[in-house]
Design an enzyme around this catalytic site. Structure first.
Site, PDB file in Angstrom:
ATOM      1  N   VAL A  32       0.843  -1.211   0.000  1.00  0.00           N
ATOM      2  CA  VAL A  32       0.000   0.000   0.000  1.00  0.00           C
ATOM      3  C   VAL A  32       0.878   1.260   0.000  1.00  0.00           C
ATOM      4  CG1 VAL A  32      -0.246   0.199   2.540  1.00  0.00           C
ATOM      5  CG2 VAL A  32      -2.086   0.969   1.047  1.00  0.00           C
ATOM      6  N   ASP A  33       2.071   1.162   0.581  1.00  0.00           N
ATOM      7  CA  ASP A  33       3.026   2.290   0.599  1.00  0.00           C
ATOM      8  C   ASP A  33       3.351   2.704  -0.844  1.00  0.00           C
ATOM      9  OD1 ASP A  33       6.290   2.688   2.263  1.00  0.00           O
ATOM     10  OD2 ASP A  33       4.818   4.131   1.509  1.00  0.00           O
ATOM     11  N   TYR A 120       4.658  -7.369   6.107  1.00  0.00           N
ATOM     12  CA  TYR A 120       5.151  -7.566   7.478  1.00  0.00           C
ATOM     13  C   TYR A 120       4.596  -8.818   8.142  1.00  0.00           C
ATOM     14  CZ  TYR A 120       7.722  -3.128   7.619  1.00  0.00           C
ATOM     15  OH  TYR A 120       8.617  -2.103   7.393  1.00  0.00           O
TER      16      TYR A 120
HETATM   17  N1  APR Z   1      -5.579  -0.300  -0.695  1.00  0.00           N
HETATM   18  C1  APR Z   1      -5.859  -0.863   0.499  1.00  0.00           C
HETATM   19  N2  APR Z   1      -5.117  -1.835   1.079  1.00  0.00           N
HETATM   20  C2  APR Z   1      -4.040  -2.264   0.375  1.00  0.00           C
HETATM   21  C3  APR Z   1      -3.664  -1.732  -0.888  1.00  0.00           C
HETATM   22  C4  APR Z   1      -4.495  -0.703  -1.404  1.00  0.00           C
HETATM   23  N3  APR Z   1      -4.227  -0.122  -2.580  1.00  0.00           N
HETATM   24  N4  APR Z   1      -2.553  -2.385  -1.307  1.00  0.00           N
HETATM   25  C5  APR Z   1      -2.260  -3.300  -0.354  1.00  0.00           C
HETATM   26  N5  APR Z   1      -3.151  -3.233   0.650  1.00  0.00           N
HETATM   27  C6  APR Z   1      -3.241  -4.033   1.857  1.00  0.00           C
HETATM   28  C7  APR Z   1      -2.557  -5.367   1.827  1.00  0.00           C
HETATM   29  O1  APR Z   1      -3.393  -6.326   1.187  1.00  0.00           O
HETATM   30  C8  APR Z   1      -2.420  -5.641   3.313  1.00  0.00           C
HETATM   31  O2  APR Z   1      -3.629  -6.216   3.796  1.00  0.00           O
HETATM   32  O3  APR Z   1      -2.580  -3.336   2.883  1.00  0.00           O
HETATM   33  C9  APR Z   1      -2.250  -4.245   3.920  1.00  0.00           C
HETATM   34  C10 APR Z   1      -0.841  -3.973   4.396  1.00  0.00           C
HETATM   35  O4  APR Z   1       0.059  -4.602   3.508  1.00  0.00           O
HETATM   36  P1  APR Z   1       1.462  -3.908   3.085  1.00  0.00           P
HETATM   37  O5  APR Z   1       1.211  -2.807   2.178  1.00  0.00           O
HETATM   38  O6  APR Z   1       2.366  -4.999   2.625  1.00  0.00           O
HETATM   39  O7  APR Z   1       2.016  -3.277   4.424  1.00  0.00           O
HETATM   40  P2  APR Z   1       2.683  -3.981   5.681  1.00  0.00           P
HETATM   41  O8  APR Z   1       2.315  -5.407   5.796  1.00  0.00           O
HETATM   42  O9  APR Z   1       2.395  -3.078   6.813  1.00  0.00           O
HETATM   43  O10 APR Z   1       4.240  -3.949   5.346  1.00  0.00           O
HETATM   44  C11 APR Z   1       4.867  -2.673   5.299  1.00  0.00           C
HETATM   45  O11 APR Z   1       5.650  -3.049   3.122  1.00  0.00           O
HETATM   46  O12 APR Z   1       5.085  -1.671   1.413  1.00  0.00           O
HETATM   47  C12 APR Z   1       6.085  -1.971   2.289  1.00  0.00           C
HETATM   48  O13 APR Z   1       7.216   0.120   2.634  1.00  0.00           O
HETATM   49  C13 APR Z   1       6.312  -0.823   3.219  1.00  0.00           C
HETATM   50  O14 APR Z   1       8.250  -1.801   4.185  1.00  0.00           O
HETATM   51  C14 APR Z   1       6.870  -1.523   4.392  1.00  0.00           C
HETATM   52  C15 APR Z   1       6.086  -2.810   4.439  1.00  0.00           C
END
Ligand code: APR
Length: 361
Positions: A32-33, A120
């Site tokens: 999502v980042d 994560y």
């Molecule tokens: N809208 C809503 N939710 C989303 C989207 C989106 N466009 N894209 C992904 N997600 C969801 C994923 O399916 C997951 O359920 O967001 C949730 C968090 O997933 P991640 O983005 O992988 O975040 P996280 O698990 O907290 O890991 C953070 O990932 O992106 C990198 O820079 C970030 O290093 C950090 C790590």
């Protein structure tokens, strides 16, 4: 509904702030980042560089730039390492600090992804529980519209035991809509119908075995006589807990019954509408207009918040002009939770969400 679960892409949300599941550098990444940085544009990166990073569990705020959201709140969730390394507390503080920052910046609506549940590795059902606990705690003393945005098909995993409990209850309870009643096959499940007094009775399978015409007659006879408590030999009626009691309040409106029950339960208005996941403005509409007719999910939410037994829950919902039957999953799921004494609106919404039903409140 101060807390809403929806499926979708958080970068499309038109809210005051969306929350980014970032990493400690705040300089973007995957998941999502990455999606948020791409959608917001490169100016976001310039502002993030000025922040100098963020610790796990903390939160920082920037503008939304090209996003429909005004702000982005960046928070860093914990990496899942089995659950014994303070992950829950760190994840809880992500939500708590993000909500506090949103409130400080005058936000009235915020959208969260399921933080840490992607790269994560935080198990989704546990991550959801932490999110709901933290948001519920904040909403106890604050008014804000909070979304949890679930992404992709396996967005939300309901606890396996709960899922199978609800699923088998649906399978054993669901019965075809009344319109199919006359032609119902002999092995159709018992068909719930409402007598004039609102008493629910089931025509047992043996009653269904009669020829269609006889069945209709049996149903009509049961409906006609349930009021006088003489029921045909095969029908069962849940006797009203006390007919005089029910007759006394027969012409009470939904709003009047709701306010009476809040008093009888010794609850404050705020305790009741917050437990029902209803916002204050809607509650004050119901309180000020004795003829107010809420939507069915709202009526159901109050029956849950008041922790009503099934007959009284039906009665309150009927006052709003609706009924709970066995002809649709939403009603059956509500009945499952009430008959099992599980009155947590947020848990029920997770189950409704998992079964693609409308949410309550
Ligand atoms: N809208 C809503 N939710 C989303 C989207 C989106 N466009 N894209 C992904 N997600 C969801 C994923 O399916 C997951 O359920 O967001 C949730 C968090 O997933 P991640 O983005 O992988 O975040 P996280 O698990 O907290 O890991 C953070 O990932 O992106 C990198 O820079 C970030 O290093 C950090 C790590």
């Amino acid at each position: 509904m101060p807390l809403i679960y929806i499926k979708g892409d958080i970068t499309k949300m038109t809210v005051d702030a969306i929350v980014n599941a970032a990493n400690s550098s705040l300089l973007g990444g995957g998941g999502v980042d990455g999606a948020i940085h791409r959608a917001a544009g490169e100016e976001l990166l310039f502002e993030c560089r000025l922040l100098g990073g963020c610790k796990t569990g903390q939160a920082e705020i920037t503008k939304g730039y090209k996003l429909p959201a005004k702000h982005i709140i960046h928070t860093v969730g914990p990496v899942w390492r089995g659950g014994d390394n303070g992950e829950r507390e760190l994840l809880y503080s992500c939500y708590k600090n993000s909500l506090a920052l949103a409130k400080e910046n005058g936000c009235e609506s915020v959208a969260f992804p399921l933080i840490s549940s992607g790269i994560y590795g935080y198990p989704k059902d546990k991550a959801m529980q932490v999110a709901v606990d933290a948001i519920k705690e904040f909403l106890r003393d604050n008014d804000m519209l909070v979304y949890i945005v679930l992404f992709g098909d396996n967005a939300l995993r309901l606890d396996d035991r709960l899922y199978s409990g609800v699923d088998s209850f649906i399978k054993q309870t669901y019965s075809p809509p009344l319109s199919a009643f006359a032609g119902a096959s002999d092995n159709a499940a018992a068909q719930p119908m409402f007598g004039k007094a609102g008493g629910l009775f089931h025509l047992k399978k043996s009653a269904l075995k009669k020829a269609p015409v006889e069945r209709e007659v049996a149903a009509a006879a049961a409906a006609a006589t349930v009021f006088k408590q003489e029921i045909i030999e095969d029908a069962e009626c849940e006797p009203p807990e006390s007919l005089d009691e029910r007759l006394k309040y027969l012409d009470e409106s939904f709003s009047q019954m709701l306010l009476r029950l809040i008093d009888e339960k010794g609850m404050t208005d705020a305790e009741c509408y917050k437990k029902a996941n209803i916002d204050r403005k809607l509650f004050s509409k119901i309180r000020s207009d004795i003829n107010y007719h809420p939507k069915k999910p709202t009526a159901v939410a109050f029956a849950i918040a008041l922790e009503l037994p099934m007959p009284q829950a039906r009665e309150l919902i009927e006052k709003a002009g609706y009924s709970l039957t066995h002809t649709n999953k939403f009603d059956i799921i509500i009945e499952y939770f009430i008959t099992n004494g599980r009155y947590d609106v947020f848990e029920i919404n997770e189950a409704l969400f998992a079964f693609d039903q409308v949410l309550i409140a």
